[in-house]
Design an enzyme around this catalytic site. Structure first.
Site, PDB file in Angstrom:
ATOM      1  N   ASP A 243       0.823  -1.213   0.000  1.00 32.65           N
ATOM      2  CA  ASP A 243       0.000   0.000   0.000  1.00 32.65           C
ATOM      3  C   ASP A 243       0.851   1.253   0.000  1.00 32.65           C
ATOM      4  O   ASP A 243       0.414   2.317  -0.429  1.00 32.65           O
ATOM      5  CB  ASP A 243      -0.953  -0.021   1.193  1.00 32.65           C
ATOM      6  CG  ASP A 243      -2.017  -1.075   0.946  1.00 32.65           C
ATOM      7  OD1 ASP A 243      -1.770  -2.253   1.252  1.00 32.65           O
ATOM      8  OD2 ASP A 243      -3.071  -0.731   0.366  1.00 32.65           O
ATOM      9  N   ASN A 253       1.664  -3.171   4.146  1.00 33.14           N
ATOM     10  CA  ASN A 253       0.747  -4.031   3.384  1.00 33.14           C
ATOM     11  C   ASN A 253      -0.230  -4.635   4.392  1.00 33.14           C
ATOM     12  O   ASN A 253      -0.109  -4.421   5.610  1.00 33.14           O
ATOM     13  CB  ASN A 253       1.523  -5.112   2.613  1.00 33.14           C
ATOM     14  CG  ASN A 253       0.644  -5.802   1.578  1.00 33.14           C
ATOM     15  OD1 ASN A 253      -0.021  -5.138   0.788  1.00 33.14           O
ATOM     16  ND2 ASN A 253       0.603  -7.118   1.590  1.00 33.14           N
TER      17      ASN A 253
HETATM   18  C1  RUB Z   1      -5.327  -4.373   0.361  1.00 32.86           C
HETATM   19  C2  RUB Z   1      -3.940  -4.796   0.577  1.00 32.86           C
HETATM   20  C3  RUB Z   1      -3.217  -5.242  -0.610  1.00 32.86           C
HETATM   21  C4  RUB Z   1      -2.500  -4.017  -1.091  1.00 32.86           C
HETATM   22  C5  RUB Z   1      -1.534  -4.267  -2.154  1.00 32.86           C
HETATM   23  O1  RUB Z   1      -5.883  -3.847   1.511  1.00 32.86           O
HETATM   24  O2  RUB Z   1      -3.374  -4.705   1.631  1.00 32.86           O
HETATM   25  O3  RUB Z   1      -2.300  -6.243  -0.289  1.00 32.86           O
HETATM   26  O4  RUB Z   1      -3.427  -3.027  -1.484  1.00 32.86           O
HETATM   27  O5  RUB Z   1      -2.112  -4.534  -3.344  1.00 32.86           O
HETATM   28  P1  RUB Z   1      -7.425  -3.447   1.526  1.00 32.86           P
HETATM   29  P2  RUB Z   1      -1.640  -3.778  -4.640  1.00 32.86           P
HETATM   30  O6  RUB Z   1      -8.181  -4.655   1.074  1.00 32.86           O
HETATM   31  O7  RUB Z   1      -7.665  -3.092   2.953  1.00 32.86           O
HETATM   32  O8  RUB Z   1      -7.576  -2.286   0.602  1.00 32.86           O
HETATM   33  O9  RUB Z   1      -0.196  -3.500  -4.459  1.00 32.86           O
HETATM   34  O10 RUB Z   1      -1.914  -4.738  -5.729  1.00 32.86           O
HETATM   35  O11 RUB Z   1      -2.445  -2.548  -4.770  1.00 32.86           O
END
Ligand code: RUB
Length: 355
Positions: A243, A253
């Site tokens: 994130d 994350n």
């Molecule tokens: C989502 C989450 C994902 C990240 C990374 O959290 O932690 O692992 O967003 O994904 P939530 P990416 O469901 O609370 O939003 O890097 O593909 O965006």
């Protein structure tokens, strides 16, 4: 048809799993709270509805909520008939919805910077920027997928946590699943272990759904089984999304990522994050400076409204955790795979002026 509406047809030809698009003058999104049992499309016509959709996790994942920033600011420009003041207010509202993922903030800032002038001129500037950002996000997924797939060998088992995939990104595979999907499309025989991701079950509900859609063999485990699987030699590599990546390589994350990284180090298993340059935040020095979103603890004491603990139980729900850079084998980006020392190497590889 407006250029932003044409994107949906262009993207659908590519066999993408689109989480969000623009059609008939409104934002359309798949309600992710209903996955995997229903793919219900919701129509969003105001910024407050979009803010509520992000806060309530109807749309989620750092990439996808970043994309909400692009569509959201375009919607605000249209609804206000090109008022820069209303566009800025919409940006502030969207940025306040979820504090940890940086893509939303950065995308809103990029979009609002384009909202100059007024009326049709402002609308078309903002639309052009949104189309550019949406194409860019999709390109990132193909590019980082290609770099990441080089790390995956034929026969590997790859563990992932939460959902870092198409519905959480631009539609090809988000970040972690872009790596996995590319390796699979290259003909590598891989098997994925997906952690269910308590309490919101993104891994069980959404990652497993996408792996099934893409025909990638997988096994669902609960989060607390990862140490067992690693100690039994069942996991070759770990790839998760992120994130936010701080300037020193620490990453935020989904909560649980940190404990997987610790176990991976104990078992000498490479631990990668797949991300894009857009998620690397040079304004955040280290993981200590990342705000971890605390969500409502009833999401821990209940599941879909059904209690899972005695009434009155005190619970805690930090939505993310921080994995320190020392546990990370490499950061997979659209510009290549970056390794330690991250303080210097992230800056060297990523041209921060472009993101
Ligand atoms: C989502 C989450 C994902 C990240 C990374 O959290 O932690 O692992 O967003 O994904 P939530 P990416 O469901 O609370 O939003 O890097 O593909 O965006």
């Amino acid at each position: 048809m407006r250029p932003i509406e044409e994107l949906v047809n262009h993207f659908k030809e590519k066999e993408l799993a689109l989480p969000i698009w623009f059609e008939g003058g409104a934002i359309k999104l798949i309600d992710q709270t209903k996955l995997p049992f229903e793919e219900e499309v919701c129509t969003i016509t105001t910024i407050s509805q979009l803010g509520e959709a992000i806060s309530s996790m109807m749309i989620r994942g750092s990439g996808a909520i970043g994309i909400c920033g692009a569509y959201g600011i375009f919607l605000a420009a249209l609804n206000s008939k090109g008022s820069s003041k209303e566009v800025r207010e919409a940006g502030e509202l969207l940025k306040s919805t979820r504090p940890t993922a940086v893509n939303l903030m950065k995308t809103v800032d990029e979009m609002v910077a384009e909202a100059v002038g007024s009326g049709d001129e402002l609308i078309s500037r903002v639309e052009k920027k949104a189309v550019e950002i949406l194409n860019r996000q999709l390109d990132f997924e193909y590019q980082l997928g290609a770099y990441g797939a080089e790390l995956i060998n034929d026969g590997d088992t790859v563990m992932t946590h939460c959902h870092s995939g198409a519905f959480g990104g631009a539609g090809y595979g988000g970040r972690a699943i872009s790596v996995i999907r590319t390796a699979h499309e290259q003909g590598k025989n891989i098997h994925v272990y997906t952690c269910e991701t308590r309490p919101y079950l993104q891994g069980a509900r959404i990652t497993a759904l996408e792996l099934k859609k893409f025909g990638i063999p997988h096994t669902l485990i609960t989060d607390n089984m990862s140490g067992f699987c690693m100690s039994e030699g069942m996991i070759d590599k770990i790839v998760v999304g992120s994130d936010r990546v701080a300037a020193n390589g620490d990453l935020a994350n989904k909560v649980g990522t940190y404990m997987h990284a610790l176990a991976a180090q104990a078992h000498n298993i490479p631990f990668y994050t797949a991300t894009s340059s857009h998620t690397i935040d040079f304004n955040t020095r280290s993981g200590r400076d990342i705000e971890v979103e605390m969500r409502n603890a009833t999401e821990v004491t209940t599941f879909k409204g059904i209690p899972t603990a005695p009434e009155g139980t005190h619970a805690l729900y930090p939505s993310f955790d921080i994995t320190p850079n020392g546990l990370i084998t490499g950061i997979i980006t659209e510009k290549g795979v970056i390794s330690s020392p991250y303080e210097t190497n992230l800056k060297k590889v990523i041209d921060k002026l472009t993101v």
